[in-house]
Design a protein around this motif. Structure first.
Motif, PDB file in Angstrom:
ATOM      1  N   SER A   6      17.981   5.248 -15.177  1.00 36.13           N
ATOM      2  CA  SER A   6      18.470   4.177 -14.301  1.00 36.13           C
ATOM      3  C   SER A   6      17.957   4.371 -12.883  1.00 36.13           C
ATOM      4  O   SER A   6      17.549   3.416 -12.211  1.00 36.13           O
ATOM      5  N   LEU A   7      17.964   5.626 -12.426  1.00 41.50           N
ATOM      6  CA  LEU A   7      17.504   5.944 -11.078  1.00 41.50           C
ATOM      7  C   LEU A   7      16.022   5.640 -10.927  1.00 41.50           C
ATOM      8  O   LEU A   7      15.585   5.088  -9.902  1.00 41.50           O
ATOM      9  N   ALA A   8      15.255   5.981 -11.960  1.00 38.44           N
ATOM     10  CA  ALA A   8      13.815   5.711 -11.912  1.00 38.44           C
ATOM     11  C   ALA A   8      13.559   4.205 -11.855  1.00 38.44           C
ATOM     12  O   ALA A   8      12.648   3.743 -11.150  1.00 38.44           O
ATOM     13  N   THR A  51      23.282   1.777  -4.766  1.00 37.75           N
ATOM     14  CA  THR A  51      23.393   2.124  -6.193  1.00 37.75           C
ATOM     15  C   THR A  51      22.724   3.466  -6.489  1.00 37.75           C
ATOM     16  O   THR A  51      23.257   4.296  -7.232  1.00 37.75           O
ATOM     17  N   ALA A  52      21.559   3.685  -5.888  1.00 40.72           N
ATOM     18  CA  ALA A  52      20.840   4.946  -6.123  1.00 40.72           C
ATOM     19  C   ALA A  52      21.633   6.135  -5.591  1.00 40.72           C
ATOM     20  O   ALA A  52      21.696   7.191  -6.242  1.00 40.72           O
ATOM     21  N   MET A  53      22.259   5.965  -4.430  1.00 42.18           N
ATOM     22  CA  MET A  53      23.063   7.066  -3.861  1.00 42.18           C
ATOM     23  C   MET A  53      24.252   7.387  -4.765  1.00 42.18           C
ATOM     24  O   MET A  53      24.602   8.560  -4.973  1.00 42.18           O
ATOM     25  N   ARG A  54      24.887   6.326  -5.308  1.00 43.50           N
ATOM     26  CA  ARG A  54      26.024   6.544  -6.206  1.00 43.50           C
ATOM     27  C   ARG A  54      25.577   7.261  -7.485  1.00 43.50           C
ATOM     28  O   ARG A  54      26.250   8.172  -7.975  1.00 43.50           O
ATOM     29  N   LEU A  55      24.415   6.844  -8.012  1.00 46.65           N
ATOM     30  CA  LEU A  55      23.904   7.486  -9.224  1.00 46.65           C
ATOM     31  C   LEU A  55      23.576   8.954  -8.979  1.00 46.65           C
ATOM     32  O   LEU A  55      23.848   9.820  -9.806  1.00 46.65           O
ATOM     33  N   ARG A  56      22.991   9.242  -7.814  1.00 46.59           N
ATOM     34  CA  ARG A  56      22.645  10.634  -7.506  1.00 46.59           C
ATOM     35  C   ARG A  56      23.900  11.508  -7.380  1.00 46.59           C
ATOM     36  O   ARG A  56      23.914  12.668  -7.812  1.00 46.59           O
ATOM     37  N   ALA A  57      24.949  10.947  -6.779  1.00 44.80           N
ATOM     38  CA  ALA A  57      26.201  11.712  -6.656  1.00 44.80           C
ATOM     39  C   ALA A  57      26.787  12.020  -8.035  1.00 44.80           C
ATOM     40  O   ALA A  57      27.222  13.143  -8.317  1.00 44.80           O
ATOM     41  N   THR A  58      26.784  11.012  -8.915  1.00 47.94           N
ATOM     42  CA  THR A  58      27.296  11.213 -10.278  1.00 47.94           C
ATOM     43  C   THR A  58      26.420  12.197 -11.040  1.00 47.94           C
ATOM     44  O   THR A  58      26.916  13.039 -11.802  1.00 47.94           O
ATOM     45  N   GLN A  85       0.839  -1.207   0.000  1.00 48.48           N
ATOM     46  CA  GLN A  85       0.000   0.000   0.000  1.00 48.48           C
ATOM     47  C   GLN A  85       0.875   1.259   0.000  1.00 48.48           C
ATOM     48  O   GLN A  85       0.575   2.245  -0.675  1.00 48.48           O
ATOM     49  N   GLU A  86       1.964   1.234   0.749  1.00 46.70           N
ATOM     50  CA  GLU A  86       2.871   2.379   0.817  1.00 46.70           C
ATOM     51  C   GLU A  86       3.537   2.627  -0.541  1.00 46.70           C
ATOM     52  O   GLU A  86       3.668   3.766  -0.992  1.00 46.70           O
ATOM     53  N   GLN A  87       3.955   1.524  -1.197  1.00 46.94           N
ATOM     54  CA  GLN A  87       4.597   1.667  -2.510  1.00 46.94           C
ATOM     55  C   GLN A  87       3.633   2.226  -3.543  1.00 46.94           C
ATOM     56  O   GLN A  87       3.993   3.115  -4.327  1.00 46.94           O
ATOM     57  N   VAL A  88       2.393   1.717  -3.563  1.00 47.11           N
ATOM     58  CA  VAL A  88       1.415   2.195  -4.543  1.00 47.11           C
ATOM     59  C   VAL A  88       1.068   3.662  -4.269  1.00 47.11           C
ATOM     60  O   VAL A  88       0.941   4.482  -5.192  1.00 47.11           O
ATOM     61  N   ALA A  89       0.915   4.009  -2.996  1.00 42.42           N
ATOM     62  CA  ALA A  89       0.541   5.393  -2.648  1.00 42.42           C
ATOM     63  C   ALA A  89       1.653   6.381  -2.969  1.00 42.42           C
ATOM     64  O   ALA A  89       1.400   7.482  -3.470  1.00 42.42           O
ATOM     65  N   SER A  90       2.921   6.003  -2.706  1.00 37.98           N
ATOM     66  CA  SER A  90       4.038   6.938  -2.912  1.00 37.98           C
ATOM     67  C   SER A  90       4.641   6.839  -4.306  1.00 37.98           C
ATOM     68  O   SER A  90       5.299   7.778  -4.764  1.00 37.98           O
ATOM     69  N   GLY A  91       4.428   5.703  -4.957  1.00 38.26           N
ATOM     70  CA  GLY A  91       5.041   5.504  -6.274  1.00 38.26           C
ATOM     71  C   GLY A  91       6.514   5.159  -6.184  1.00 38.26           C
ATOM     72  O   GLY A  91       7.215   5.118  -7.190  1.00 38.26           O
ATOM     73  N   ARG A  92       7.029   4.925  -4.996  1.00 39.93           N
ATOM     74  CA  ARG A  92       8.452   4.642  -4.796  1.00 39.93           C
ATOM     75  C   ARG A  92       8.638   3.210  -4.301  1.00 39.93           C
ATOM     76  O   ARG A  92       7.929   2.747  -3.398  1.00 39.93           O
ATOM     77  N   ALA A  93       9.621   2.530  -4.901  1.00 37.82           N
ATOM     78  CA  ALA A  93       9.902   1.150  -4.495  1.00 37.82           C
ATOM     79  C   ALA A  93      10.741   1.118  -3.221  1.00 37.82           C
ATOM     80  O   ALA A  93      10.727   0.146  -2.476  1.00 37.82           O
ATOM     81  N   ILE A  94      11.500   2.206  -2.987  1.00 39.34           N
ATOM     82  CA  ILE A  94      12.369   2.274  -1.809  1.00 39.34           C
ATOM     83  C   ILE A  94      11.964   3.498  -0.979  1.00 39.34           C
ATOM     84  O   ILE A  94      12.112   4.638  -1.428  1.00 39.34           O
ATOM     85  N   SER A  95      11.423   3.258   0.201  1.00 34.14           N
ATOM     86  CA  SER A  95      11.046   4.366   1.080  1.00 34.14           C
ATOM     87  C   SER A  95      12.092   4.604   2.146  1.00 34.14           C
ATOM     88  O   SER A  95      12.174   5.701   2.713  1.00 34.14           O
ATOM     89  N   ASP A 129      24.053  16.200 -21.229  1.00 34.52           N
ATOM     90  CA  ASP A 129      22.602  15.975 -21.328  1.00 34.52           C
ATOM     91  C   ASP A 129      22.301  14.486 -21.513  1.00 34.52           C
ATOM     92  O   ASP A 129      21.382  13.941 -20.889  1.00 34.52           O
ATOM     93  N   ALA A 130      23.074  13.836 -22.388  1.00 36.03           N
ATOM     94  CA  ALA A 130      22.847  12.406 -22.646  1.00 36.03           C
ATOM     95  C   ALA A 130      23.117  11.580 -21.387  1.00 36.03           C
ATOM     96  O   ALA A 130      22.366  10.645 -21.067  1.00 36.03           O
ATOM     97  N   ARG A 131      24.185  11.924 -20.671  1.00 35.83           N
ATOM     98  CA  ARG A 131      24.504  11.192 -19.441  1.00 35.83           C
ATOM     99  C   ARG A 131      23.430  11.407 -18.374  1.00 35.83           C
ATOM    100  O   ARG A 131      23.037  10.477 -17.671  1.00 35.83           O
ATOM    101  N   GLU A 132      22.954  12.644 -18.261  1.00 35.65           N
ATOM    102  CA  GLU A 132      21.902  12.931 -17.283  1.00 35.65           C
ATOM    103  C   GLU A 132      20.649  12.118 -17.577  1.00 35.65           C
ATOM    104  O   GLU A 132      20.053  11.531 -16.671  1.00 35.65           O
ATOM    105  N   LEU A 133      20.251  12.085 -18.853  1.00 33.79           N
ATOM    106  CA  LEU A 133      19.050  11.352 -19.242  1.00 33.79           C
ATOM    107  C   LEU A 133      19.195   9.870 -18.917  1.00 33.79           C
ATOM    108  O   LEU A 133      18.283   9.236 -18.368  1.00 33.79           O
ATOM    109  N   SER A 134      20.367   9.318 -19.239  1.00 33.22           N
ATOM    110  CA  SER A 134      20.607   7.897 -18.983  1.00 33.22           C
ATOM    111  C   SER A 134      20.554   7.579 -17.484  1.00 33.22           C
ATOM    112  O   SER A 134      19.941   6.593 -17.062  1.00 33.22           O
ATOM    113  N   MET A 135      21.173   8.453 -16.678  1.00 27.51           N
ATOM    114  CA  MET A 135      21.206   8.192 -15.234  1.00 27.51           C
ATOM    115  C   MET A 135      19.840   8.391 -14.582  1.00 27.51           C
ATOM    116  O   MET A 135      19.482   7.676 -13.656  1.00 27.51           O
ATOM    117  N   VAL A 136      19.080   9.359 -15.082  1.00 23.91           N
ATOM    118  CA  VAL A 136      17.722   9.573 -14.542  1.00 23.91           C
ATOM    119  C   VAL A 136      16.859   8.339 -14.806  1.00 23.91           C
ATOM    120  O   VAL A 136      16.082   7.907 -13.944  1.00 23.91           O
TER     121      VAL A 136
END
Length: 296
Positions: A253-255, A51-58, A30-40, A244-251
């Protein structure tokens, strides 16, 4: 053969354990469906969280590189506009010199007027040489001052390169080398125009022709600067495209890591709801008062 005795308390305890486990799964879905996030929270998926933290730093680094490149584009756009105007004005000054080089066609009064025009062009070129980007002169080097040249045409900046980091280990110069563009003090474009104006005023044809040749060399130097600015602008354009291409790719992956697959999560939520309802029904029967409860 060993017979294990199953008591009412055992059945009740296990039923409650299964019921709580089902309720926990249901709550998480219920929390995942309500927030749309797999990791709360990190404990939901430690490896994916790392992995998500590393992607955000990059992603932050790449965004900074893109902003640096865009700032560099601003510097070089100002430099290019300034150089084009300088070339136009310098050509005008040389054309005036050509006109004055014919001694029989220009009177002393006319030479005075033409010399004054060359001096006005010289002053306008000094003003152009102080062109700024974000309050910094594009030919001022690493100076913190607001001007690259004094009113007399002497360099007052501090020689040095202004660069921008546009990728890991990649720095691109975004300013103009004043000496390479206009020549050294004492022999720069402004000095040459001053000498040419003096030759026009005095009617010294030989000195005027020599001055025009020198100014032609100044025009060649300005042309080289335009080519150099164009080359660096292309490099910055490519840096922005790459970022721009790298940002799009990482976004993306993050999603894929952080965002929940909603159709799949909703289907699983419905399944867990049915399972929980069934568990509630079965547990209510197990926990119903037995004959022994009545006899006590």
């Amino acid at each position: 053969m060993t017979i294990t005795r199953v008591t009412q308390n055992m059945m009740t305890s296990r039923s409650l354990e299964h019921l709580n486990a089902g309720l926990s799964r249901l709550s998480k879905l219920q929390e995942q469906v309500a927030s749309g996030r797999a990791i709360s929270r990190p404990s939901d998926a430690p490896a994916e969280t790392t992995t998500a933290m590393r992607l955000r730093a990059t992603l932050t680094e790449v965004a900074q590189h893109r902003r640096n490149a865009e700032d560099g584009q601003g510097w070089l756009a100002e430099a290019d506009t300034m150089l084009q105007s300088m070339i136009t004005r310098t050509r005008q000054a040389r054309e005036i010199g050509i006109q004055a080089a014919n001694p029989g066609a220009v009177s002393p009064g006319g030479r005075e007027v033409l010399a004054g025009e060359i001096e006005q062009i010289r002053d306008s070129l000094i003003a152009l040489a102080n062109t700024k980007h974000q309050d910094r002169p594009v030919m001022g080097g690493i100076s913190g001052g607001s001007e690259a040249y004094s009113a007399g045409g002497t360099y007052v900046g501090v020689a040095g390169q202004v660069t921008r980091t546009v990728a890991d280990g990649v720095r691109i110069r975004v300013d103009l080398d004043a000496e390479a563009t206009l020549g050294p003090d004492g022999a720069n474009l402004f000095d040459h125009l001053t000498e040419m104006a003096a030759a026009v005023r005095s009617g010294d044809t030989a000195a005027l022709r020599a001055g025009m040749d020198t100014v032609a060399g100044d025009l060649d130097r300005l042309g080289v600067a335009v080519i150099d600015v164009g080359s660096r602008t292309v490099a910055l354009d490519r840096a922005v495209e790459t970022a721009d291409a790298r940002e799009l790719s990482m976004v993306k992956s993050l999603a894929g890591i952080e965002q929940v697959d909603l159709p799949k999560a909703i289907l699983e939520l419905q399944t867990q709801e049915l399972a929980y309802q069934a568990a509630l029904a079965s547990t209510s029967r197990v926990m119903a008062p037995s004959l022994m409860d009545f006899l006590r």
